[in-house]
Design an enzyme around this catalytic site. Structure first.
Site, mmCIF file in Angstrom:
data_model
loop_
_atom_site.group_PDB
_atom_site.id
_atom_site.type_symbol
_atom_site.label_atom_id
_atom_site.label_comp_id
_atom_site.label_asym_id
_atom_site.label_seq_id
_atom_site.Cartn_x
_atom_site.Cartn_y
_atom_site.Cartn_z
ATOM 1 N N TYR A 44 -2.827 -4.542 11.992
ATOM 2 C CA TYR A 44 -1.404 -4.475 11.639
ATOM 3 C C TYR A 44 -0.609 -5.648 12.195
ATOM 4 C CZ TYR A 44 -3.078 0.343 10.996
ATOM 5 O OH TYR A 44 -3.809 1.459 10.644
ATOM 6 N N HIS A 45 -1.150 -6.858 11.994
ATOM 7 C CA HIS A 45 -0.489 -8.068 12.475
ATOM 8 C C HIS A 45 -0.245 -9.070 11.344
ATOM 9 C CE1 HIS A 45 -2.698 -7.190 16.546
ATOM 10 N NE2 HIS A 45 -1.681 -6.377 16.339
ATOM 11 N N PRO A 46 0.311 -8.660 10.198
ATOM 12 C CA PRO A 46 0.517 -9.620 9.109
ATOM 13 C C PRO A 46 1.578 -10.653 9.474
ATOM 14 C CG PRO A 46 1.618 -7.557 8.592
ATOM 15 C CD PRO A 46 0.824 -7.320 9.844
#
Length: 553
Positions: free
Chosen positions: A468-470
Site C-alpha cells: 500500500y505504497h503507491p
C-alpha cells in the site's frame, strides 16, 4: 467561497500544507475533502488497523486491473477517504527512507531535494520519543506536531527477531530513521498515548481552530482553468455543483491515484489520452499518471511452539477485552500497531544501501484480518524496496465519479523474481536461528514443501500483496524533461497557479513505508508556495556499510 489557497485533499501532505500555509495568519486556506470524520475506535485504536482500510466509509476501495504477472489477480489498493487520508487508515509505521533515496531524487532532476535538504523538514515535523531504546537525538526532531514513538516490545518474540537477524550475520541499528538505516532493531510508529497520531491529529485539527483555515466537504470534479492558469475547483456537495475560488493557487494533494486523475479530468496530461476521452487539452504532459510504483510484500509465517502470541486475543472475548481496555484506559494490545521490530538489509554484494525491508508481527494474519491458520504463530512481512517495474494511472472515462484505471505492472522486471525468492529464503534463515529455538514450530507459509525456484515463483504469483505504497504518478523533475509533471517547487509544468504536493511527486519510491516522506513533502512544499527560503541544509553523513562492495552481511 474563496481563499488564497485551495487544497484538494485532507491527506498526509494536505494536512501539513493546511497547517503551514495558515499558521502565520496572513493567508486564508480552504481544504476540500470528500471523506468524513476520523472519530471512533476503528481509526483511533492502533490495534484495530485492519478495520478502516477494509471499510467503504474510510477507503476509496480501489483495486488494480488484473495483473498479468500475478495470475491476473486484482490487488487491493486502499487509499484513505477521511480526514487524515491514508494516515488515518494505514499501519502507522514511521519510516523516513534512506538518505540515498533523496540524493537519487536530486540526481533525477528534483533539485533541492537531497537528503541534506529534506532532513531539516523531517526534523521540523517530528516530536520524537525514543522510549529509552537509544538512537542519536541529533538526527531527530523534537517539538514538532507529529509524535513518533516506539512500542514497548514486551513480547519476547520482538527481541528474538532482532537477535536472530544478528545471528544470521546482519547489522543491528538503534534507529533506522537516524544515522544508520541498515540493520535490525525497534520499529517506530505514529502513535501517541495509545491513539493513532494521524496527519489530521497532528496538523489539520489544530489548523481548523484558526479563523483563516476552513474544511469543506465535497467531491472534487475538476480544476477550473482560465487562460492556462488554475482559478479554483469545481466540486459536488451532494446536492449541487459549486466552485471554490483560489485567489493565489490551487494545490492538489489528493493521492498518487486521484491527483493524476484530477489533472487529466482538467485537461492536463497525455494529449492522446485526453482526446480519447473527449477532454480539451490544456497542457500536454505525457508524464501525468505514468511512473506508478509500489512495494510488494509476502507474509512469511511460522507456527509458534508456545502460546505467547497475539492469537490469544483472536476470538470474540479476546477482541472485546482488548477494545474495552483501550477504550477505558488507553493501554494494552490495542494501544500499539504491534509492528514493534523491523529490519533493513542489503540483498546481495554490490548493493550500496538496504533494499529489503522486514516488519515483524507476533501473529500470523493478513492485512484483511484473516488468519492463515488456527493457532499461535508469528510472521515477517518482507519485500524488495526498489523494483524497476512501473505502471500507470489512466482515466476509465471522463466521468469524475468513475474510478481510475490502475495498472501497476507488478513483477514485470525479471530481477523482481530473483529478489523475492531471496526474500523468502533469507527470512527462513533468520527464523531458523537459535534465538527462535524456544518459540519455533512448523512453517505455515509458504510451507516447508515449497523449495524450488519454480515452486517459490508459483507461491509469489498467488500470494504476494501490495504494501500500500503507491507513488510517483506526477513525477517531480526538470521542466525540460517531458516525463516530469511538476518542477522542484511542485508547480505543474505548463500551467500557472497550480501545484501538486503528495506522494505522486516522488521521482522514485523511498526505502520503506511512504507516509513520513509524504508528510515531509507537504512541509517542504509549504515553504516553496509561500516563497520562503528553505530551511538550511544539514550535511549529516549517513552510515553506509563499509563492506557493501564485498558482502551483503
Amino acid at each position: 467561497m474563496e481563499a488564497d489557497f485551495v487544497i484538494i485533499g485532507a491527506g498526509s501532505a494536505g494536512c501539513a500544507l493546511a497547517s503551514r500555509l495558515s499558521e502565520d495568519g496572513q493567508h486564508s486556506v480552504i481544504v476540500l475533502e470528500t471523506g468524513g470524520t476520523d472519530a471512533g475506535p476503528f481509526i483511533q485504536m492502533p490495534g484495530a488497523l485492519s478495520y478502516p482500510m477494509n471499510m467503504a466509509r474510510y477507503d476509496w476501495g480501489y483495486q488494480s486491473e488484473p495483473e498479468p504477472h500475478l495470475n491476473n489477480r486484482r490487488l487491493a489498493t486502499p487509499r484513505g477517504k477521511v480526514i487524515g487520508g491514508s494516515s488515518s487508515i494505514n499501519g502507522m509505521v514511521y519510516v523516513r527512507g534512506h538518505a540515498k533515496d533523496f540524493d537519487t531524487w536530486a540526481e533525477m532532476g528534483a533539485t533541492g531535494w537531497r537528503y541534506a535538504d529534506v532532513l531539516p523538514y523531517f526534523k521540523r515535523m517530528e516530536d520524537w520519543h525514543s522510549g529509552g531504546h537509544g538512537g542519536d537525538p541529533d538526527w531527530r526532531g523534537d517539538g514538532g506536531p507529529l509524535h513518533v514513538t516506539r512500542g514497548q516490545r514486551r513480547n519476547p518474540l520482538y527481541h528474538a527477531f532482532v537477535e536472530a537477524g544478528r545471528q544470521a550475520g546482519f547489522e543491528l541499528t538503534n534507529d533506522y530513521n537516524g544515522e544508520k538505516q541498515e540493520g535490525f532493531g525497534p520499529m517506530e510508529q505514529t502513535v501517541w498515548r495509545g491513539r493513532r497520531w494521524s496527519a489530521a491529529n497532528a496538523y489539520l485539527k489544530p489548523a481548523l481552530k484558526r479563523p483563516n483555515c476552513t474544511l469543506v466537504r465535497g467531491f472534487a470534479r475538476r480544476i477550473v482553468m482560465s487562460e492556462g492558469r488554475a482559478t479554483g475547483v469545481e466540486y459536488d456537495t451532494g446536492a449541487r455543483t459549486e466552485i471554490l475560488t483560489a485567489r493565489r493557487e490551487v494545490i492538489l494533494s489528493a493521492s498518487s491515484l486521484n491527483s493524476p486523475k484530477l489533472l487529466m479530468l482538467s485537461g492536463i496530461g497525455p494529449g492522446a489520452e485526453l482526446s480519447r476521452n473527449g477532454i480539451e487539452v490544456i497542457a500536454d504532459r505525457p508524464g501525468v499518471g505514468q511512473n506508478l510504483q509500489d512495494h510488494l510484500e509476502l507474509y512469511i509465517q511460522q507456527a509458534a511452539s508456545q502460546p505467547i502470541t497475539l492469537y490469544r486475543y483472536w476470538n470474540l472475548f479476546g477482541k472485546a477485552y482488548v477494545g474495552a481496555r483501550w477504550l477505558f484506559t488507553g493501554t494494552g494490545p490495542g494501544a500499539s500497531n504491534q509492528f514493534e521490530s523491523a529490519g533493513f538489509i542489503r540483498s546481495r554484494a554490490g548493493v550500496e544501501y538496504p533494499d529489503i525491508q522486514f516488519h515483524f508481527l507476533p501473529l500470523a494474519v493478513r492485512y484483511d484480518g484473516k488468519a492463515a491458520a488456527e493457532g499461535h504463530g508469528f510472521q515477517a512481512h518482507v519485500g524488495p524496496m526498489r523494483s524497476k517495474s512501473r505502471g500507470a494511472v489512466t482515466l476509465r472515462s471522463p466521468d469524475p465519479k468513475a474510478a481510475p484505471v490502475i495498472r501497476f505492472n507488478y513483477m514485470s522486471d525479471p530481477q523482481d523474481w530473483a529478489d523475492f525468492r531471496h526474500c523468502i529464503r533469507i527470512t527462513r534463515e533468520i527464523f531458523a536461528q537459535p534465538a527462535f529455538d524456544p518459540y519455533r514450530a512448523a512453517e505455515i507459509s509458504p510451507g516447508a514443501a515449497i523449495q524450488s525456484d519454480d515452486a517459490l515463483d508459483d507461491h509469489i504469483r498467488e500470494h504476494v500483496e501490495s504494501a500500500y505504497h503507491p507513488c510517483g504518478t506526477c513525477r517531480m523533475g526538470r521542466a525540460n524533461d517531458p516525463n516530469s509533471v511538476v518542477d522542484p517547487q511542485g508547480r505543474v509544468i505548463g500551467v500557472d497557479r497550480l501545484r501538486v504536493a503528495d506522494s505522486s511527486v516522488f521521482p522514485q519510491i523511498t526505502n520503506g513505508n511512504i507516509n513520513a516522506p509524504s508528510i515531509m513533502v507537504g512541509e517542504k512544499m509549504a515553504d516553496h508556495i509561500l516563497g520562503r527560503t528553505s530551511l538550511p541544509a544539514e550535511n549529516a553523513e549517513p552510515w553506509i556499510n563499509p563492506r557493501w562492495r564485498l558482502s551483503a552481511r
